[in-house]
Design a protein around this motif. Sequence first.
Motif, PDB file in Angstrom:
ATOM      1  N   CYS A   1      56.784 112.277 -32.441  1.00 31.13           N
ATOM      2  CA  CYS A   1      56.386 112.963 -31.421  1.00 31.13           C
ATOM      3  C   CYS A   1      56.491 114.728 -32.110  1.00 31.13           C
TER       4      CYS A   1
ATOM      5  N   ILE B   1      57.419 118.662 -31.297  1.00 30.12           N
ATOM      6  CA  ILE B   1      57.787 119.419 -29.984  1.00 30.12           C
ATOM      7  C   ILE B   1      57.168 120.483 -30.476  1.00 30.12           C
TER       8      ILE B   1
ATOM      9  N   CYS C   1      55.996 117.166 -26.836  1.00 28.97           N
ATOM     10  CA  CYS C   1      57.045 117.814 -25.515  1.00 28.97           C
ATOM     11  C   CYS C   1      56.792 119.068 -25.510  1.00 28.97           C
TER      12      CYS C   1
ATOM     13  N   TRP D   1      59.245 122.881 -25.407  1.00 30.70           N
ATOM     14  CA  TRP D   1      59.927 123.453 -25.827  1.00 30.70           C
ATOM     15  C   TRP D   1      60.357 124.607 -25.179  1.00 30.70           C
TER      16      TRP D   1
ATOM     17  N   GLN E   1      67.752 121.719 -24.274  1.00 29.58           N
ATOM     18  CA  GLN E   1      66.124 121.176 -24.567  1.00 29.58           C
ATOM     19  C   GLN E   1      66.540 121.037 -25.885  1.00 29.58           C
TER      20      GLN E   1
ATOM     21  N   CYS F   1      63.067 114.228 -27.764  1.00 27.36           N
ATOM     22  CA  CYS F   1      61.524 114.207 -27.678  1.00 27.36           C
ATOM     23  C   CYS F   1      61.224 113.021 -27.910  1.00 27.36           C
TER      24      CYS F   1
ATOM     25  N   CYS G   1      55.254 110.363 -25.045  1.00 34.98           N
ATOM     26  CA  CYS G   1      56.737 111.119 -25.040  1.00 34.98           C
ATOM     27  C   CYS G   1      56.985 112.279 -24.467  1.00 34.98           C
ATOM     28  N   THR G   2      58.494 112.020 -24.224  1.00 35.88           N
ATOM     29  CA  THR G   2      58.220 112.705 -22.762  1.00 35.88           C
ATOM     30  C   THR G   2      60.460 112.844 -23.053  1.00 35.88           C
ATOM     31  N   TRP G   3      60.747 114.160 -23.022  1.00 37.26           N
ATOM     32  CA  TRP G   3      62.319 114.647 -23.044  1.00 37.26           C
ATOM     33  C   TRP G   3      62.992 113.206 -22.843  1.00 37.26           C
TER      34      TRP G   3
END
Length: 210
Positions: free
Chosen positions: A142, A144, A160, A162, A177, A183, A191-193
Amino acid sequence: MFPVLLIVILGCLSQRALGCSCSHVHPQSAYCNSAVVIRGKFVAQTDSEKREHWNQYRIKTTKVFKAPEDMGDIEVVHTSKTESLCGYEHKSTNRSEEFLITGSIVDGMVVITACGFIAPWDSLTIFQKKGFSQMYEKGCSCQIVPCYSVPCEVTSDQQCLWTDHLMQRSSTGAGSQASSLACLDMGKGLCTWETQKSRLLTTIRKSKAH
């Protein structure tokens, strides 16, 4: 993946007059973009035996989170003495204090810079400690993407956003975060938090489904 920390060094080389300029990164990005991630103690500093105008720090490594498989014990790390080349200066005199240390590998040497993620181990959150030891590795596919000002958006499912820089009004981006999320790939390239708790629940659901 070409280590981002090495890119930082090369970028600094082209900007000597401007000094070292670092971008703050999410700890997961620091893990994924570093060739070496360890926990250890700085026990001594001397001139580098391999490069002129460089320092070397003798390290007592207590845990290796990431390193090439063929690398032996990490006992020494190197850094430039020059601030404009992003040289790292270790200021703590407490030799018993453990640090999270990220670095790159250049000409067979482990190299650390002022732009690397180097922090007292006890200053990390419980989630960050778990991230470096287990979770961040699972999210290295992933990406960020930092958001410094609106509007900002992701351009693929593997990214993801940020937003700590916006929510905390802080240049360091040291928000929720960074302190408690990773992520992670939920499958099929999405992809997700995720928190440690939500990741555990997802794993349980998947195991029950099988």
